[in-house]
Design a protein around this motif. Structure first.
Motif, PDB file in Angstrom:
ATOM      1  N   MET A   1      16.679  -8.091   7.360  1.00 19.33           N
ATOM      2  CA  MET A   1      15.307  -7.784   7.205  1.00 19.33           C
ATOM      3  C   MET A   1      14.553  -8.833   6.415  1.00 19.33           C
ATOM      4  O   MET A   1      13.492  -9.124   6.553  1.00 19.33           O
ATOM      5  N   SER A   2      15.308  -9.613   5.711  1.00 20.03           N
ATOM      6  CA  SER A   2      14.711 -10.972   5.053  1.00 20.03           C
ATOM      7  C   SER A   2      14.026 -11.970   6.137  1.00 20.03           C
ATOM      8  O   SER A   2      13.290 -12.862   5.586  1.00 20.03           O
ATOM      9  N   ARG A   3      14.460 -11.717   7.376  1.00 21.24           N
ATOM     10  CA  ARG A   3      13.937 -12.500   8.293  1.00 21.24           C
ATOM     11  C   ARG A   3      12.579 -12.173   8.898  1.00 21.24           C
ATOM     12  O   ARG A   3      11.785 -12.763   9.652  1.00 21.24           O
ATOM     13  N   LEU A   4      12.035 -11.007   8.500  1.00 25.05           N
ATOM     14  CA  LEU A   4      10.787 -10.575   8.847  1.00 25.05           C
ATOM     15  C   LEU A   4       9.638 -10.973   7.856  1.00 25.05           C
ATOM     16  O   LEU A   4       9.864 -10.742   6.800  1.00 25.05           O
ATOM     17  N   VAL A   5       8.585 -11.782   8.544  1.00 31.36           N
ATOM     18  CA  VAL A   5       7.564 -12.195   7.633  1.00 31.36           C
ATOM     19  C   VAL A   5       6.547 -10.990   7.632  1.00 31.36           C
ATOM     20  O   VAL A   5       6.425 -10.285   8.140  1.00 31.36           O
ATOM     21  N   ALA A   6       6.158 -10.782   6.266  1.00 29.22           N
ATOM     22  CA  ALA A   6       5.157  -9.680   5.884  1.00 29.22           C
ATOM     23  C   ALA A   6       4.091  -9.989   4.967  1.00 29.22           C
ATOM     24  O   ALA A   6       4.593 -10.752   3.934  1.00 29.22           O
ATOM     25  N   ALA A   7       3.100  -9.620   4.972  1.00 32.49           N
ATOM     26  CA  ALA A   7       1.901  -9.905   3.882  1.00 32.49           C
ATOM     27  C   ALA A   7       2.561  -9.135   2.710  1.00 32.49           C
ATOM     28  O   ALA A   7       3.283  -7.872   2.536  1.00 32.49           O
ATOM     29  N   VAL A   8       2.081  -9.395   1.602  1.00 33.73           N
ATOM     30  CA  VAL A   8       2.696  -8.810   0.264  1.00 33.73           C
ATOM     31  C   VAL A   8       1.174  -7.947  -0.330  1.00 33.73           C
ATOM     32  O   VAL A   8       0.486  -8.470  -0.312  1.00 33.73           O
ATOM     33  N   HIS A   9       1.595  -6.790  -0.882  1.00 30.14           N
ATOM     34  CA  HIS A   9       0.811  -6.041  -1.326  1.00 30.14           C
ATOM     35  C   HIS A   9       1.068  -5.180  -2.528  1.00 30.14           C
ATOM     36  O   HIS A   9       2.525  -5.268  -2.971  1.00 30.14           O
ATOM     37  N   VAL A  10       0.324  -4.929  -3.359  1.00 27.80           N
ATOM     38  CA  VAL A  10       0.787  -4.140  -4.674  1.00 27.80           C
ATOM     39  C   VAL A  10       0.154  -2.715  -4.556  1.00 27.80           C
ATOM     40  O   VAL A  10      -1.068  -2.631  -4.078  1.00 27.80           O
ATOM     41  N   VAL A  11       0.853  -1.691  -4.469  1.00 28.44           N
ATOM     42  CA  VAL A  11       0.379  -0.411  -4.134  1.00 28.44           C
ATOM     43  C   VAL A  11       0.249   0.364  -5.700  1.00 28.44           C
ATOM     44  O   VAL A  11       1.302   0.132  -6.279  1.00 28.44           O
ATOM     45  N   THR A  12      -0.853   0.941  -5.831  1.00 22.71           N
ATOM     46  CA  THR A  12      -1.013   1.253  -7.144  1.00 22.71           C
ATOM     47  C   THR A  12      -1.527   2.900  -7.316  1.00 22.71           C
ATOM     48  O   THR A  12      -1.953   3.479  -6.159  1.00 22.71           O
ATOM     49  N   THR A  13      -1.234   3.678  -8.281  1.00 20.84           N
ATOM     50  CA  THR A  13      -1.892   4.894  -8.573  1.00 20.84           C
ATOM     51  C   THR A  13      -2.125   5.349  -9.856  1.00 20.84           C
ATOM     52  O   THR A  13      -1.594   4.499 -10.754  1.00 20.84           O
ATOM     53  N   ARG A  14      -2.434   6.541  -9.960  1.00 22.37           N
ATOM     54  CA  ARG A  14      -2.549   7.180 -11.468  1.00 22.37           C
ATOM     55  C   ARG A  14      -2.171   8.451 -11.493  1.00 22.37           C
ATOM     56  O   ARG A  14      -2.443   9.165 -10.605  1.00 22.37           O
ATOM     57  N   THR A  15      -1.544   9.058 -12.500  1.00 23.80           N
ATOM     58  CA  THR A  15      -1.228  10.309 -12.762  1.00 23.80           C
ATOM     59  C   THR A  15      -1.566  10.706 -14.468  1.00 23.80           C
ATOM     60  O   THR A  15      -2.119   9.737 -14.914  1.00 23.80           O
ATOM     61  N   SER A  16      -1.432  11.887 -14.577  1.00 25.07           N
ATOM     62  CA  SER A  16      -1.685  12.215 -15.992  1.00 25.07           C
ATOM     63  C   SER A  16      -0.780  11.357 -17.001  1.00 25.07           C
ATOM     64  O   SER A  16      -1.411  11.260 -18.368  1.00 25.07           O
ATOM     65  N   GLU A  17       0.233  10.559 -16.642  1.00 34.07           N
ATOM     66  CA  GLU A  17       1.020   9.812 -17.320  1.00 34.07           C
ATOM     67  C   GLU A  17       0.564   8.516 -17.402  1.00 34.07           C
ATOM     68  O   GLU A  17       1.001   7.559 -18.214  1.00 34.07           O
TER      69      GLU A  17
END
Length: 149
Positions: A1-17
């Motif tokens: 899998m390390s040979r797959l080039v990919a864009a980097v994202h940060v995925v975020t959310t919010r809960t009551s915590e």
């Protein structure tokens, strides 16, 4: 899998915590009608349950100079939860979830399906808001290293 080039994202959310997020390279467009994205999240990640509960998430595609954000949300510097948001400039998006200033693009999504496949949760989100950021170099990941492309 390390040979797959990919864009980097940060995925975020919010809960009551509070706010939470993770670094992801397994992000893909599923459809443009309606606009839909797929995100893969390792179930061992501390934030995994929050994404199912929240029902909304933002996919922030990182610019070339945002590697510190990727590292912070990727667990490389021992930051967790709210501490990770000290890296980068964050504000509340259209869906009330954290979005990253300076990201190449931000997709705010409503969760429409979540499935467990092997070690990961596959989150499918309908895009409800898009914010275009600056055009320029992007952060990518290949061979366990960050690249600016």
């Amino acid at each position: 899998m390390s040979r797959l080039v990919a864009a980097v994202h940060v995925v975020t959310t919010r809960t009551s915590e509070g706010r939470t997020g993770f670094t992801a390279t397994a992000v893909v467009s599923v459809s443009d009608s309606p606009p839909t994205l797929l995100v893969c999240l390792n179930r061992r990640n501390h934030s995994a349950p929050a994404f199912r509960r929240a029902g909304v998430f933002a996919v922030n595609m990182l610019a070339g100079d945002q590697q510190p954000v990727a590292l912070g949300f990727g667990g490389r510097n021992d930051l967790a939860g709210e501490q990770r948001f000290a890296i980068g400039h964050w504000h509340e998006g259209h869906l009330g979830i954290p979005v990253l200033a300076g990201a190449v693009v931000v997709f705010e999504c409503r969760l429409v399906e979540a499935r467990t496949i092997a070690t990961h949760d596959v989150l499918v989100g309908r895009v409800e808001a898009v914010t275009l950021g600056r055009d320029g170099p992007r952060l990518a990941y290949l061979g366990r290293e960050f690249l600016v492309v």
